[in-house]
Structures are given as C-alpha cells and as structure tokens.
Enzyme design. Structure first.
Site, PDB file in Angstrom:
ATOM      1  N   HIS A  94       0.838  -1.215   0.000  1.00  0.00           N
ATOM      2  CA  HIS A  94       0.000   0.000   0.000  1.00  0.00           C
ATOM      3  C   HIS A  94       0.864   1.253   0.000  1.00  0.00           C
ATOM      4  CE1 HIS A  94      -3.946   2.013   0.858  1.00  0.00           C
ATOM      5  NE2 HIS A  94      -3.098   2.992   1.080  1.00  0.00           N
ATOM      6  N   HIS A 139       1.443   5.407  -2.093  1.00  0.00           N
ATOM      7  CA  HIS A 139       0.927   6.464  -2.988  1.00  0.00           C
ATOM      8  C   HIS A 139       2.119   7.094  -3.686  1.00  0.00           C
ATOM      9  CE1 HIS A 139      -3.267   6.502  -1.434  1.00  0.00           C
ATOM     10  NE2 HIS A 139      -2.664   5.956  -0.388  1.00  0.00           N
ATOM     11  N   GLN A 160      -9.503   9.279  -5.534  1.00  0.00           N
ATOM     12  CA  GLN A 160      -9.218   9.900  -4.229  1.00  0.00           C
ATOM     13  C   GLN A 160     -10.360  10.789  -3.724  1.00  0.00           C
ATOM     14  OE1 GLN A 160      -5.817  10.605  -2.070  1.00  0.00           O
ATOM     15  NE2 GLN A 160      -7.741  10.764  -0.962  1.00  0.00           N
ATOM     16  N   HIS A 199      -9.419   1.824  -0.123  1.00  0.00           N
ATOM     17  CA  HIS A 199      -9.269   2.526   1.150  1.00  0.00           C
ATOM     18  C   HIS A 199     -10.627   2.363   1.825  1.00  0.00           C
ATOM     19  CE1 HIS A 199      -5.778   4.254  -0.734  1.00  0.00           C
ATOM     20  NE2 HIS A 199      -5.483   4.937   0.334  1.00  0.00           N
ATOM     21  N   GLU A 227     -11.149   4.425   6.560  1.00  0.00           N
ATOM     22  CA  GLU A 227      -9.994   5.122   7.145  1.00  0.00           C
ATOM     23  C   GLU A 227     -10.566   6.343   7.850  1.00  0.00           C
ATOM     24  OE1 GLU A 227      -6.975   6.605   4.491  1.00  0.00           O
ATOM     25  OE2 GLU A 227      -5.547   6.922   6.120  1.00  0.00           O
ATOM     26  N   ASP A 277       2.234   3.254   2.948  1.00  0.00           N
ATOM     27  CA  ASP A 277       1.254   4.293   2.636  1.00  0.00           C
ATOM     28  C   ASP A 277       1.899   5.559   2.072  1.00  0.00           C
ATOM     29  OD1 ASP A 277      -1.321   5.238   2.319  1.00  0.00           O
ATOM     30  OD2 ASP A 277      -1.595   5.821   4.406  1.00  0.00           O
ATOM     31  N   TRP A 287       0.313  13.851   3.457  1.00  0.00           N
ATOM     32  CA  TRP A 287      -0.244  13.163   4.625  1.00  0.00           C
ATOM     33  C   TRP A 287       0.797  12.823   5.675  1.00  0.00           C
ATOM     34  CZ3 TRP A 287      -1.563  12.218  -0.455  1.00  0.00           C
ATOM     35  CH2 TRP A 287      -2.874  12.544  -0.810  1.00  0.00           C
TER      36      TRP A 287
HETATM   37 FE   FE2 Z   1      -3.567   5.082   1.480  1.00  0.00          FE
END
Ligand code: FE2
Length: 429
Positions: free
Chosen positions: A57, A59, A152, A210, A213, A309, A315
């Site tokens: 996982h 991005h 997203q 996702h 979350e 992630d 993030w």
């Molecule tokens: Fe994610």
C-alpha cells in the site's frame, strides 16, 4: 560453477547456518555446507537472509512532494486530501516520474522489491496514471510495481471519476480502487463499493479499497466489501486497506464482522506509520491509536499485511521506504510484543504483502527465484529492533544494491574500539 554463493546465513523460519547456492537467477541448493566454485561469494556469517520486502500500500504519485505547495498544518487526513487537491493541478508527468523513480531507488536500497501504489484517477487529465505506467515499465527489471486506480475524491463525489477510473483501467492500471468513507453519504459509500467490485469482477481484476480510514465507529463499509467479495467470489483478489474505524467499533459488532472478513477471503492492509499520526486528531484524551484489530484478524485467519502508505507527502512528513520501520511501528501501535507476534510482523512485510498483492510466495527455497536481502541482524526480531542495514539486495541472482555494515568506532578507555549493533546473540526460538 555457481553464479553466487551466500555463506552461513540464517533464514527467517529459523533454519541456519546454511549456504545458499545460486545459478541462472534461481536458488539451486540450500544446505549447511555447499562445496562448490562460485563467481561471487557473499559472507553472510550469522546474518539473516530474507525474501525481499513488499509494500502492498503506497501512494507513489504523491511521494517526495512534501511542502508542495504548502505543509499540512492540522496533520489530518482531510487536510491532506485538500492539500493534494491544491497540488494536483500543478503536477506534470515529468515531475511525477522523477519523484517516483527517486523513491524506487530508495526502495531498492532498502530491499523493497514489490510495491502496490494507488494512483489518483479522480480528475482528468490522468497525469499520475500516465507517469506511473511509464515508471512501472522502467523499474520492471527490479521492482514489481502494481498500480491501483484510486478515485481519491470519491467515485460519486467527484464528477467524472467513474469515467476516469475506467479510462485508467483501459490504459493498463492493474487494480480497482475506491474510498467509500469519503463519499457524501453512507449509502453512496456502500453503492461505490458494490459498483467497484462489479467493475473488477467484469474485468477479472483485483480490488483494493481505502476502506473506513476514519475514526467514525459508524463507518462500516468493510462489511459491504466483505459481503460483495463473497457474493462475487472475488476472495483473495480483494484488499481492505487502512480499516482504522475498526479500532473504534464496539466489541460486539467487531465480533460479528471479523468472521465475515475471514469468510470472504480478503486481505487487510493496515498502515501503522500514517494512521498512528492521522487518526484520533479530533480526540482530546485519551487519543485513539487508529490502527485496525490486527491480533483478532490474525486469530480469525485473515492475512494482515502492513503497508508504508506515504513517504514525505501531504499526509506524512517522514518515511523512508523502510518496511522494517513499518513493522516496528506496527508492533508498537497494535501493540503486540510476544516473540511470535514480532516475528510475524517481519513475515507481514515480506510474505504477507506478497499474498495481498497476489504475487507468488517469495519464501527462499530450492527452485525459487534468488531474490533476497542480506541483513545486518541475525533474526527477524533483531532486524526489526535495529531497522537493520540491508547489506546486499539481490534480485534473481544479481546484486542490485550494497550498503556497508553500520559499525561505530568508539574512543573509550579499556572498551572495544568498534561496535556492531547486531553483535548480540538474541534468544533462538
Ligand atoms: Fe492510502
């Protein structure tokens, strides 16, 4: 004549010391002593030699963009999404490609040789998709890179997201993604799960959503994902990522849900580095940890694989492509400190990740690919404790990366002059 011979290694399953013989990219023998000529010998005496690390996982379209166009001040998921929305119009394929390739270099040096990356498809033009499909081709000789079409901003919440997602799949993106908890309503979230699973079933593709979350104990899309997985027979091709709301579910509901997840055959991918920092932000005290129920899922037979992630993006300001750091944080955040659970955490970032990505079992065995990592540690728990240096990273018999051992030179009267942090004999299980 062998191409490569590793001497006196320990394996994650406890075997060792063993020699590992490599010819034509494959392991041809594993035995206590192998008498043979080899073009190259690696002295792995007392070192752990493991399958490569796997990150199920990530991005990659956002990685290494920290500070562009500004920092995430609140540290929340929602500000991260808003910030990404500010950055997206500024992206160019060249910039995304350059950042992604830089991350892939870092990954190789860390022994991370398989990555599943989500790529945002909610708005046209599909800059990230174009760039990462090119990156996938470029890194194919050394990294198995899978791409997930990730709306997203929500499949239904973002105008045109479904058409863009379909276009991304037509362009060659491997996996169907989604974000049901970010849709406008619970009903639209559930509808998005059903729609995305049907798209995947029609095309014979895996699904990786996702899912929940959120700190909202009423965010319950994972039950819909489990039900759809079972209804459509998608089984091991489905991943529920993050699933942090499960931390906040009441125990009775969790006791009903976890068997449904197990029955469906899907995998669960928690991301401890990111969710320990993103979740619980609106709590006063106590603050929730924001990690899903790992021991309970494991006990029910669900494959749980930790993911990275984010690394230096809207993030998360930290991260380094180090799956041992991910396992280390997982152990703390769950928490789970038995020797069995800590050794499992190592398997989670190697074997578990491979299973979640649908890759062949990467365990080191005769006849299997000679793809492995030599670590400056003697066993999996020590590797996590020390975030051990990757002394050598090998793919199909070829050494891709070497890092010198981390050794301190001390100036202390009457004490040893050099210190190898791995020079300690831990208990053998
Ligand atoms: Fe994610």
């Amino acid at each position: 004549m062998l191409d490569l011979l590793l001497r006196a290694a320990f394996l994650p399953d406890g075997r060792g010391p063993v020699d590992i013989a490599v010819r034509d990219g494959r392991i041809v023998d594993i035995a206590p002593v192998i008498e043979a000529e080899a073009a190259e010998i690696i002295d792995a005496t007392g070192r752990l030699v493991s399958p490569p690390f796997v990150d199920p996982h990530f991005h990659m379209d956002a990685t290494l963009s920290l500070g562009q166009p500004r920092m995430n001040v609140s540290g929340t998921l929602l500000e991260g999404i808003a910030l990404w929305g500010e950055l997206k119009p500024l992206l160019t394929p060249e910039a995304v490609t350059e950042r992604a390739l830089r991350y892939c270099d870092l990954a190789v040096a860390q022994g991370l040789l398989a990555i599943r990356s989500h790529v945002d498809v909610s708005t046209a033009p599909l800059v990230g998709v174009e760039a990462l499909l090119e990156v996938k081709k470029r890194v194919a000789p050394y990294i198995d890179l899978q791409l997930v079409a990730f709306p997203q901003d929500g499949l239904y919440r973002a105008e045109g997201a479904e058409e863009n997602l379909i276009r991304a799949l037509d362009m060659g993106v491997d996996v169907v993604g989604g974000i049901p908890h970010f849709e406008r309503t619970m009903e639209e979230g559930a509808a998005s799960v059903k729609r995305l699973c049907e798209i995947a079933a029609d095309r014979g593709l895996p699904v990786d959503l996702h899912c929940d979350e959120s700190d909202d104990p009423m965010s319950r899309h994972v039950e819909t994902l489990a039900a759809e997985t079972t209804r459509l027979g998608l089984g091991g091709g489905v991943v529920a990522s993050h699933v942090t709301a499960m931390h906040s579910y009441d125990n009775y509901y969790a006791s009903k849900l976890i068997p449904l997840i197990a029955e469906s055959g899907m995998h669960v991918v928690p991301n401890p580095l990111i969710n320990i920092t993103l979740q619980g932000r609106s709590d006063t005290y106590p603050k929730r940890r924001g990690l899903t129920r790992v021991p309970e899922l494991r006990a029910a037979g669900v494959n749980v694989a930790f993911g990275q992630d984010c690394t230096m993006d809207p993030w998360y300001s930290l991260g380094s492509g180090d799956m041992l750091e991910v396992a280390h944080m997982g152990i703390h955040a769950v928490p789970m400190t038995s020797r069995e659970a800590m050794a499992w955490a190592f398997d989670s970032v190697t074997l578990g990740g491979a299973a979640a990505m649908g890759l062949p079992d990467p365990s080191l065995r005769v006849g299997g690919p000679a793809t492995m990592v030599v670590l400056q540690a003697s066993d999996p728990i020590e590797a996590i404790r020390l975030r051990a240096t990757r002394l050598a990273v090998i793919r199909e018999g070829r050494v891709l990366s070497r890092t010198p051992p981390r050794v301190a030179t001390l100036s202390l009267d009457g004490r040893p002059e050099t210190l190898d942090p791995a020079d300690y004999a831990p208990p053998r299980d």
